[in-house]
Design an enzyme around this catalytic site. Structure first.
Site, PDB file in Angstrom:
ATOM      1  N   HIS A 311      53.131  76.463  42.231  1.00  0.00           N
ATOM      2  CA  HIS A 311      53.711  77.763  42.545  1.00  0.00           C
ATOM      3  C   HIS A 311      54.892  77.990  41.626  1.00  0.00           C
ATOM      4  CE1 HIS A 311      55.539  80.999  44.888  1.00  0.00           C
ATOM      5  NE2 HIS A 311      54.335  81.163  45.410  1.00  0.00           N
ATOM      6  N   ASP A 369      47.327  79.233  49.567  1.00  0.00           N
ATOM      7  CA  ASP A 369      45.908  79.524  49.400  1.00  0.00           C
ATOM      8  C   ASP A 369      45.003  78.305  49.525  1.00  0.00           C
ATOM      9  OD1 ASP A 369      46.103  82.236  48.988  1.00  0.00           O
ATOM     10  OD2 ASP A 369      46.797  81.928  46.936  1.00  0.00           O
TER      11      ASP A 369
HETATM   12  N1  ACO Z   1      46.715  72.447  38.217  1.00  0.00           N
HETATM   13  C1  ACO Z   1      47.026  71.629  37.167  1.00  0.00           C
HETATM   14  N2  ACO Z   1      48.160  71.722  36.445  1.00  0.00           N
HETATM   15  C2  ACO Z   1      49.017  72.692  36.802  1.00  0.00           C
HETATM   16  C3  ACO Z   1      48.769  73.566  37.869  1.00  0.00           C
HETATM   17  C4  ACO Z   1      47.561  73.418  38.596  1.00  0.00           C
HETATM   18  N3  ACO Z   1      47.257  74.206  39.619  1.00  0.00           N
HETATM   19  N4  ACO Z   1      49.798  74.435  37.995  1.00  0.00           N
HETATM   20  C5  ACO Z   1      50.675  74.112  37.020  1.00  0.00           C
HETATM   21  N5  ACO Z   1      50.199  73.052  36.306  1.00  0.00           N
HETATM   22  C6  ACO Z   1      50.880  72.357  35.190  1.00  0.00           C
HETATM   23  C7  ACO Z   1      50.830  73.166  33.920  1.00  0.00           C
HETATM   24  O1  ACO Z   1      49.695  72.832  33.152  1.00  0.00           O
HETATM   25  C8  ACO Z   1      52.115  72.767  33.272  1.00  0.00           C
HETATM   26  O2  ACO Z   1      51.960  71.490  32.726  1.00  0.00           O
HETATM   27  P1  ACO Z   1      52.692  71.070  31.339  1.00  0.00           P
HETATM   28  O3  ACO Z   1      54.160  71.132  31.677  1.00  0.00           O
HETATM   29  O4  ACO Z   1      52.183  69.722  31.024  1.00  0.00           O
HETATM   30  O5  ACO Z   1      52.289  72.126  30.326  1.00  0.00           O
HETATM   31  C9  ACO Z   1      53.102  72.621  34.428  1.00  0.00           C
HETATM   32  O6  ACO Z   1      52.270  72.285  35.566  1.00  0.00           O
HETATM   33  C10 ACO Z   1      53.881  73.893  34.737  1.00  0.00           C
HETATM   34  O7  ACO Z   1      52.957  74.950  34.915  1.00  0.00           O
HETATM   35  P2  ACO Z   1      53.238  76.480  34.647  1.00  0.00           P
HETATM   36  O8  ACO Z   1      51.964  77.192  34.360  1.00  0.00           O
HETATM   37  O9  ACO Z   1      54.366  76.626  33.673  1.00  0.00           O
HETATM   38  O10 ACO Z   1      53.796  76.929  36.060  1.00  0.00           O
HETATM   39  P3  ACO Z   1      53.975  78.407  36.523  1.00  0.00           P
HETATM   40  O11 ACO Z   1      55.126  78.415  37.440  1.00  0.00           O
HETATM   41  O12 ACO Z   1      53.998  79.359  35.387  1.00  0.00           O
HETATM   42  O13 ACO Z   1      52.600  78.683  37.312  1.00  0.00           O
HETATM   43  C11 ACO Z   1      51.008  79.054  38.981  1.00  0.00           C
HETATM   44  C12 ACO Z   1      52.494  78.829  38.660  1.00  0.00           C
HETATM   45  C13 ACO Z   1      50.455  80.255  38.187  1.00  0.00           C
HETATM   46  C14 ACO Z   1      50.868  79.380  40.464  1.00  0.00           C
HETATM   47  C15 ACO Z   1      50.226  77.762  38.615  1.00  0.00           C
HETATM   48  O14 ACO Z   1      50.736  76.676  39.355  1.00  0.00           O
HETATM   49  C16 ACO Z   1      48.716  77.906  38.866  1.00  0.00           C
HETATM   50  O15 ACO Z   1      48.008  78.411  38.001  1.00  0.00           O
HETATM   51  N6  ACO Z   1      48.217  77.444  40.051  1.00  0.00           N
HETATM   52  C17 ACO Z   1      46.833  77.585  40.369  1.00  0.00           C
HETATM   53  C18 ACO Z   1      46.555  78.999  40.850  1.00  0.00           C
HETATM   54  C19 ACO Z   1      47.092  79.247  42.233  1.00  0.00           C
HETATM   55  O16 ACO Z   1      46.891  78.462  43.144  1.00  0.00           O
HETATM   56  N7  ACO Z   1      47.775  80.408  42.386  1.00  0.00           N
HETATM   57  C20 ACO Z   1      48.312  80.832  43.687  1.00  0.00           C
HETATM   58  C21 ACO Z   1      49.790  80.984  43.654  1.00  0.00           C
HETATM   59  S1  ACO Z   1      50.386  81.345  45.251  1.00  0.00           S
HETATM   60  C22 ACO Z   1      50.087  82.970  45.472  1.00  0.00           C
HETATM   61  O17 ACO Z   1      49.978  83.774  44.597  1.00  0.00           O
HETATM   62  C23 ACO Z   1      49.956  83.407  46.873  1.00  0.00           C
END
Ligand code: ACO
Length: 435
Positions: A311, A369
């Site tokens: 998140h 979720d």
């Molecule tokens: N699975 C694997 N790796 C992940 C995930 C994930 N779900 N989420 C983040 N990471 C990793 C990234 O690859 C990144 O790794 P790195 O530092 O080695 O490059 C690090 O964690 C940071 O990730 P970001 O993308 O910078 O985090 P951000 O805060 O931008 O993204 C997000 C948040 C979009 C929710 C992300 O965690 C994601 O895509 N999750 C899966 C989708 C999801 O469940 N969304 C629902 C959100 S809640 C809602 O809207 C109600």
């Protein structure tokens, strides 16, 4: 309104005598913010913050999140207490008006919402214009956007009374529109709302009932639906809420703004995640295939993410996910589902991820979720309806935030800046002379 600035921050441009002294605005809870509005005037520079991760775009009194501690408060009340002790309509009143309702206020609010649940009969014909296999979010975006054509009387954003009526209309009619989007996709007759049922009960009724036989709403499912609605009701300045505020800052009518919010919510990184979680669990298929899947998630070249994990704000357990996991077990037990393979995969996935260095070091925990899809599937909803249900719940958050923005005297049209990195100024060469 925020308290007056007690501190300032001074920024100096290296090697020059140019500097800007900027006020620091404290909040009630959480980090203070630097008011950078004078920065361009004093220093000739803007700030750069793609994704707005470090930018407060507004003042708000509605929702507070502490992502490190896993805390979510609405108007000061912890989400756990609201989910356990209140109904969705109590929480809706809290978000919209700032306080939990008294008994009399609750009855009046519930009566108003109940009496607005029907949609204009002409608007009903809009559904026929869509293909049967249209995604419910596409239908929702279109029909909610069209509401402004049917309720122009409540589109005057400068009239507080009209703002309130449009808020009531949106909160009341979204379940009807979402349920009808579903009914249309399965070719069943639309069920008109029933005024003798509560908000969540009526929604379940419109989704599941058919005219040929009586339908009794299961009270455990009604409570679970009500709780799911509470858990999704508002979440501060997320992508869809910011979209609603940005659209609203132009003076656009509330129905158009909420339609823009619905379109934004649809994305798989936002509200579309619950649908994506279920697809992911089905693709994994069995517990013994989890290690392979986790390896793919950790492989930077694979572009595979563990959906329902991570998140932007929560760097600890999403407090909503805990309540959702509990509700999931309650619903499955009530329905007598002893063996749900998707739940088993989800629980094992969560167990492995929470003990894996990759997820621990990145502070990736289950979000709201992760379990909601399993509950909704057990309730009989198709995956394509999951995000639509989220939109039903979030409508009250969107409209409360929109109302707060309109009533904020410092509100201006939303208009971010940029750092331009394209070509410098150049002259057009006539087509005949270009090689
Ligand atoms: N699975 C694997 N790796 C992940 C995930 C994930 N779900 N989420 C983040 N990471 C990793 C990234 O690859 C990144 O790794 P790195 O530092 O080695 O490059 C690090 O964690 C940071 O990730 P970001 O993308 O910078 O985090 P951000 O805060 O931008 O993204 C997000 C948040 C979009 C929710 C992300 O965690 C994601 O895509 N999750 C899966 C989708 C999801 O469940 N969304 C629902 C959100 S809640 C809602 O809207 C109600």
């Amino acid at each position: 309104m925020s308290k007056p600035a007690a501190q300032t921050v001074t920024i100096t441009l290296d090697g020059t005598d140019r500097s800007a002294t900027l006020p620091v605005i404290p909040g009630t809870l959480g980090p203070s913010v630097i008011d950078i509005r004078r920065l361009y005037q004093d220093l000739g520079m803007f700030t750069y913050d793609p994704g707005y991760g470090a930018t407060a775009a507004c003042e708000s009194t509605i929702t507070y999140i502490d992502g490190d501690q896993g805390i979510l408060l609405h108007r000061g009340y912890p989400i756990e207490q609201l989910a356990e002790q209140c109904t969705f309509l109590e929480v809706a009143h809290l978000l919209l008006y700032g306080e939990l309702p008294t008994k009399a206020q609750y009855e009046a609010f519930a009566r108003t919402i109940t009496r607005h649940t029907m949609i204009h009969e002409q608007l009903r014909r809009f559904f026929d214009g869509f293909r049967r296999d249209a995604h419910p979010m596409a239908v929702l975006t279109g029909v909610v956007g069209a509401m402004s054509a049917f309720y122009p009387d409540s589109s005057d954003v400068n009239d507080p009374h009209q703002r309130e009526i449009s808020a009531h209309r949106l909160i009341a009619k979204l379940p009807t529109i979402a349920a009808w989007a579903y009914k249309y996709s399965v070719g069943q007759p639309f069920m008109y709302p029933r005024n003798d049922l509560g908000y969540a009960e009526n929604f379940l009724y419109m989704l599941n009932a058919v005219p040929t036989e009586p339908y009794v709403v299961n009270p455990v499912l009604a409570r679970a639906m009500d709780r799911i609605l509470i858990l999704h009701a508002d979440h501060e300045q997320n992508a869809s809420t910011s979209t609603v505020r940005l659209a609203g800052s132009t003076g656009a009518n509330p129905f158009a703004c909420v339609a823009a919010g619905i379109a934004t919510l649809w994305g798989p990184a936002h509200g579309g995640a619950n649908e994506a979680v279920l697809k992911m669990l089905a693709e994994i298929g069995s517990v013994d295939r989890i290690p392979d899947f986790i390896a793919k998630v950790k492989d930077k070249n694979s572009n595979v993410r563990l959906m329902g994990f991570g998140h932007r704000v929560y760097k600890n357990y999403d407090p909503r996910a805990k309540i959702m996991a509990r509700t999931c077990h309650e619903v499955l037990a009530d329905l007598g589902i002893e063996h749900e393979p998707l739940l088993e995969i989800a629980m094992e996935l969560e167990r492995i991820a929470l003990s894996d260095e990759y997820f621990i070091s990145r502070k990736l925990y289950p979000n709201v979720d992760f379990y909601s899809g399993i509950i909704l599937k057990a309730m009989g909803l198709p995956t394509s309806m999951f995000t639509a249900l989220f939109a039903v719940a979030r409508t009250v958050g969107w409209i409360s935030q929109w109302k707060e923005m309109i009533e904020d005297p410092s509100q201006r049209i939303g208009r971010p800046r940029q750092v331009y990195t394209g070509a410098g100024q150049r002259d057009v060469v006539p087509l005949s002379e270009r090689g």
